[in-house]
Design a protein around this motif. Structure first.
Motif, PDB file in Angstrom:
ATOM      1  N   UNK A 152       0.746  -1.161   0.118  1.00 57.44           N
ATOM      2  CA  UNK A 152       0.017  -0.018   0.150  1.00 57.44           C
ATOM      3  C   UNK A 152       0.862   1.444   0.172  1.00 57.44           C
ATOM      4  N   UNK A 153       2.269   1.263   0.379  1.00 60.43           N
ATOM      5  CA  UNK A 153       3.029   2.266   0.207  1.00 60.43           C
ATOM      6  C   UNK A 153       3.053   2.744  -1.261  1.00 60.43           C
ATOM      7  N   UNK A 154       3.041   1.851  -2.458  1.00 60.46           N
ATOM      8  CA  UNK A 154       2.926   2.302  -3.838  1.00 60.46           C
ATOM      9  C   UNK A 154       1.435   2.939  -4.128  1.00 60.46           C
ATOM     10  N   UNK A 155       0.385   2.324  -3.389  1.00 66.37           N
ATOM     11  CA  UNK A 155      -0.818   2.869  -3.543  1.00 66.37           C
ATOM     12  C   UNK A 155      -0.900   4.459  -3.204  1.00 66.37           C
ATOM     13  N   UNK A 156      -0.405   4.630  -2.041  1.00 68.44           N
ATOM     14  CA  UNK A 156      -0.254   6.016  -1.425  1.00 68.44           C
ATOM     15  C   UNK A 156       0.502   6.887  -2.576  1.00 68.44           C
ATOM     16  N   UNK A 157       1.772   6.399  -2.724  1.00 57.21           N
ATOM     17  CA  UNK A 157       2.608   7.300  -3.769  1.00 57.21           C
ATOM     18  C   UNK A 157       1.675   7.516  -5.253  1.00 57.21           C
ATOM     19  N   UNK A 158       1.047   6.671  -5.852  1.00 58.36           N
ATOM     20  CA  UNK A 158       0.518   7.075  -7.065  1.00 58.36           C
ATOM     21  C   UNK A 158      -0.643   7.937  -6.729  1.00 58.36           C
ATOM     22  N   UNK A 159      -1.179   7.841  -5.534  1.00 58.28           N
ATOM     23  CA  UNK A 159      -2.353   8.691  -5.423  1.00 58.28           C
ATOM     24  C   UNK A 159      -2.037  10.099  -5.137  1.00 58.28           C
ATOM     25  N   UNK A 160      -1.079  10.310  -4.319  1.00 57.17           N
ATOM     26  CA  UNK A 160      -0.313  11.552  -3.944  1.00 57.17           C
ATOM     27  C   UNK A 160       0.275  12.178  -5.434  1.00 57.17           C
ATOM     28  N   UNK A 161       0.783  11.560  -6.123  1.00 58.73           N
ATOM     29  CA  UNK A 161       1.224  11.924  -7.381  1.00 58.73           C
ATOM     30  C   UNK A 161      -0.141  12.235  -8.310  1.00 58.73           C
ATOM     31  N   UNK A 175       0.517   1.497   6.205  1.00 59.46           N
ATOM     32  CA  UNK A 175      -0.085   0.184   6.080  1.00 59.46           C
ATOM     33  C   UNK A 175       1.176  -0.586   5.059  1.00 59.46           C
ATOM     34  N   UNK A 176       1.571   0.105   4.102  1.00 56.06           N
ATOM     35  CA  UNK A 176       2.609  -0.473   3.029  1.00 56.06           C
ATOM     36  C   UNK A 176       3.886  -0.811   3.822  1.00 56.06           C
ATOM     37  N   UNK A 177       4.153   0.185   4.792  1.00 55.64           N
ATOM     38  CA  UNK A 177       5.617  -0.231   5.237  1.00 55.64           C
ATOM     39  C   UNK A 177       5.507  -1.430   6.408  1.00 55.64           C
ATOM     40  N   UNK A 178       4.319  -1.704   6.923  1.00 53.31           N
ATOM     41  CA  UNK A 178       4.034  -2.597   7.763  1.00 53.31           C
ATOM     42  C   UNK A 178       3.748  -3.834   6.990  1.00 53.31           C
ATOM     43  N   UNK A 179       3.751  -3.902   5.600  1.00 53.90           N
ATOM     44  CA  UNK A 179       3.421  -5.279   4.961  1.00 53.90           C
ATOM     45  C   UNK A 179       2.320  -5.502   4.297  1.00 53.90           C
ATOM     46  N   UNK A 180       1.329  -4.587   4.229  1.00 57.35           N
ATOM     47  CA  UNK A 180       0.137  -4.885   3.701  1.00 57.35           C
ATOM     48  C   UNK A 180      -0.004  -4.831   2.228  1.00 57.35           C
ATOM     49  N   UNK A 195      -8.404  -8.377  -1.768  1.00 63.29           N
ATOM     50  CA  UNK A 195      -9.708  -7.986  -1.117  1.00 63.29           C
ATOM     51  C   UNK A 195      -9.755  -8.362   0.441  1.00 63.29           C
ATOM     52  N   UNK A 196      -9.018  -9.421   0.900  1.00 64.21           N
ATOM     53  CA  UNK A 196      -8.890  -9.611   2.249  1.00 64.21           C
ATOM     54  C   UNK A 196      -7.639  -9.568   2.930  1.00 64.21           C
ATOM     55  N   UNK A 197      -7.549  -9.193   4.338  1.00 66.42           N
ATOM     56  CA  UNK A 197      -5.964  -9.019   4.906  1.00 66.42           C
ATOM     57  C   UNK A 197      -6.286  -9.340   6.331  1.00 66.42           C
ATOM     58  N   UNK A 198      -4.968  -9.516   6.865  1.00 65.05           N
ATOM     59  CA  UNK A 198      -4.943 -10.014   8.359  1.00 65.05           C
ATOM     60  C   UNK A 198      -5.840  -9.184   9.247  1.00 65.05           C
TER      61      UNK A 198
END
Length: 645
Positions: free
Chosen positions: A474-483, A534-539, A544-547
């Motif tokens: 999710x770090x990549x998801x955050x990055x592309x949305x900020x850009x 979330x991304x740094x923590x490994x999500x 569609x599902x997660x821990x």
């Protein structure tokens, strides 16, 4: 709107056809039967070829669908009149006198037909892209509803994959890129003193390819097996051998959207190079014109690569070739190289017009000359060149040659230099300026702050060790949305609010505009900033599902995203209400120097009743007796005194 005074207009438009001739005339009555005719032709040719070759079965759904995704759109375009002029020319028919009945908007109906006026086409682009923006946003809401809690609530995994794939494809190919094309279509000819785009009929055709691409991607949900579900990247062999027929809808949708982009880019290049007003040298062009010039070069050079990659994937899927099938000797990593050789320059295709819009708004709203004008223009050209040298940083974990990682890391970081020049220039322009915090300025400032955050996370992702740790999280998801959201979307909103008075002749509601900004700004940061953590923590992304340990933060993000989605309702309401009932706008409500503000709002049908003579820089705010252009060689364009706020 002022009366048409162009020399070529000698008589009114020809009377419309009556009776059965209306079915043969270009328009919506001809669309149904022409579309059905082309459907029959496409199916007939396919069945005939398969029968002659002895292929079984003669009627094969995947092949028929692929052919019809080409034939049916051509039938629609032929029905609405996209090819009439060229077909008459190719057939050697007598030349018809031009009555300009297809140019300009005299009623709302003129926005629903082939129209050669760049101003009408610009509004067609913007309204269409906002529709697909809302559609893609609704898909995002469904995704966040599913992700609000662990476990499966509303959709299965394949449907979820289709949701985020269509969401991303619509946002990129049907909103961000064409929205900038819409603003440019309206503004660029006015800014350079041209009466229209260089190729008006090609300009009209390029717009009508967009709804075809968008409804093709949305229509993939109705295909057997569901929508394309391999992400907007469409990685092979996942997309070519392991997905239902919906993936072909993506392959063909990209082709139609890409063809539209190339047509528009060629039109911009020819218009900017050959149709500038007398005295409009390259070093007197507004920075938005520079931005569209460099963007158009990027589009023309890069877009054929994604077109080729999608054709190869489609051939693998439908014709059982093996371009990217490793087990049959294909090269799946080659797809990623081809795709990202387009798609990283595409990031700048989605950013450079926003840079130009931000430059226009910040200079006007701070009442100061843009700082470092020539360096700003040269930095756009630097981004154009460097943009083709950084694609492989998307592939650090793909198995590429290890020796290639360091050069790609270096170039990915070096491209931050011309971008940093632009941020520095905007801040220097703001310094000690008389800043007016109108809605366009708020979105421009929001863009600068959000883009800096996205740029900083981009530096992290360009570093090999950090990228390996955060790739596909999710770090990549955050990055592309900020850009792309904090960058591209904020500048699109800034441009729409800034030129709304010029486009409609009405002023928008400033209070609603500021409410829209603050709801968007706060909702955006509450939604996407926690995704870094979330991304740094490994999500991982695209799940569609997660821990359960990620549950609380995902619930917070989902609630914030619903608030962000609701902010769009304020924007749509403001635009619709103001377009219909807003107070009349002055010709130059922002007291800007550029040419589009020196004519009425909306402009005359052919833009200028007098040819402007450009005599100075477009950003000389605060300079005594400064002027960008004169008319009739001696009449100065008057500007009101800027009141102190």
């Amino acid at each position: 709107m002022t009366a048409v005074t162009h020399d070529e207009v000698h008589a009114g438009p020809a009377p419309p056809p009556t009776g059965w001739r209306r079915l043969l005339a270009p328009g919506w009555l001809r669309v149904p039967w022409m579309t059905a005719l082309f459907f029959g032709i496409g199916a007939g040719i396919t069945v005939l070829v398969r029968w002659l070759e002895g292929w079984d079965p003669i009627w094969k759904g995947s092949v028929i669908t692929t052919v019809e995704l080409t034939a049916v759109p051509f039938g629609f375009l032929a029905g609405i009149g996209g090819f009439d002029y060229w077909m008459r020319y190719a057939a050697g028919s007598p030349t018809r006198p031009e009555d300009h009945s297809g140019h300009g908007a005299r009623s709302w109906r003129d926005y629903f037909r082939i129209n050669t006026d760049h101003k009408v086409i610009g509004i067609q682009y913007l309204v269409t892209t906002i529709f697909f923006f809302v559609a893609a946003g609704l898909l995002a809401m469904l995704m966040r509803a599913e992700l609000a809690r662990p476990g499966m609530q509303f959709v299965d995994n394949q449907t979820f994959n289709g949701l985020f794939s269509v969401h991303a494809a619509l946002m990129i190919f049907l909103f961000v890129i064409p929205a900038f094309a819409g603003i440019g279509n309206y503004v660029i000819p006015l800014m350079i003193g041209a009466p229209d785009m260089a190729f008006p009929r090609l300009n009209a055709l390029s717009f009508w390819l967009l709804p075809i691409a968008g409804f093709m991607m949305l229509g993939s949900f109705l295909a057997p097996g569901g929508a394309f579900a391999s992400g907007w990247t469409g990685y092979a062999p996942l997309a070519s051998t392991h997905q239902p027929i919906g993936s072909v809808f993506f392959n063909m949708g990209v082709q139609w959207a890409g063809a539209s982009s190339i047509m528009t880019a060629l039109n911009f290049l020819v218009t900017i190079i050959t149709m500038r007003a007398p005295g409009m040298s390259f070093w007197r062009m507004p920075l938005l014109v520079w931005a569209n010039f460099t963007t158009s070069l990027l589009v023309v050079i890069a877009t054929p690569f994604i077109a080729g990659s999608q054709f190869f994937v489609m051939f693998d899927h439908v014709m059982h070739t093996h371009f990217f099938d490793y087990q049959a000797g294909g090269y799946p990593l080659g797809y990623q190289h081809i795709f990202w050789f387009y798609s990283h320059p595409a990031v700048y295709i989605m950013m450079l017009p926003g840079f130009g819009i931000a430059s226009e708004v910040i200079s006007v709203m701070s009442r100061k000359p843009i700082f470092g004008y020539r360096l700003m223009a040269l930095s756009l050209l630097a981004i154009l060149v460097l943009g083709f040298s950084v694609w492989a940083h998307h592939m650090f974990v793909a198995g590429m040659a290890p020796w290639l990682r360091v050069p790609m890391m270096v170039t990915s970081m070096v491209i931050a230099v011309p971008t940093g020049i632009k941020v520095f220039s905007w801040l220097a322009t703001l310094w000690d300026g008389r800043i007016h915090f109108d809605t366009p300025m708020l979105f421009a400032l929001g863009f600068v702050s959000m883009f800096v955050i996205g740029g900083l996370s981009g530096i992290y992702l360009a570093a090999v060790p950090i990228d390996i740790h955060t790739s596909d999280t999710y770090f990549v998801v955050a990055h592309i949305h900020y850009v792309l959201f904090g960058g591209s979307l904020f500048t699109i909103f800034a441009g729409i609010y800034f030129w709304f008075p010029k486009m409609t002749g009405r002023m928008y509601d400033e209070r609603l505009g500021k409410l829209h900004f603050w709801l968007t700004f706060i909702g955006f940061n509450l939604t996407f900033f926690p995704m870094h953590w979330l991304g740094i923590q490994g999500m991982p992304r695209r799940v569609a599902d997660y821990v359960p340990r990620f549950a609380d933060l995902n619930m917070f993000i989902s609630l914030a995203s619903f608030g962000l989605g609701a902010s769009t309702l304020v924007f749509v309401y403001n635009m619709v209400k103001s377009w219909r009932f807003g107070p009349a706008a002055a010709a130059n409500p922002w007291r800007s120097l550029t040419l589009e503000w020196q004519v009425s709002s909306p402009p005359p049908i052919f833009n200028f009743d007098e040819i402007p003579q450009v005599v100075g820089n477009p950003y000389e705010y605060g300079v005594p007796d400064a002027r960008h252009a004169v008319f009739n060689g001696d009449r100065q364009v008057e500007l009101e005194e800027v009141p102190t706020r």
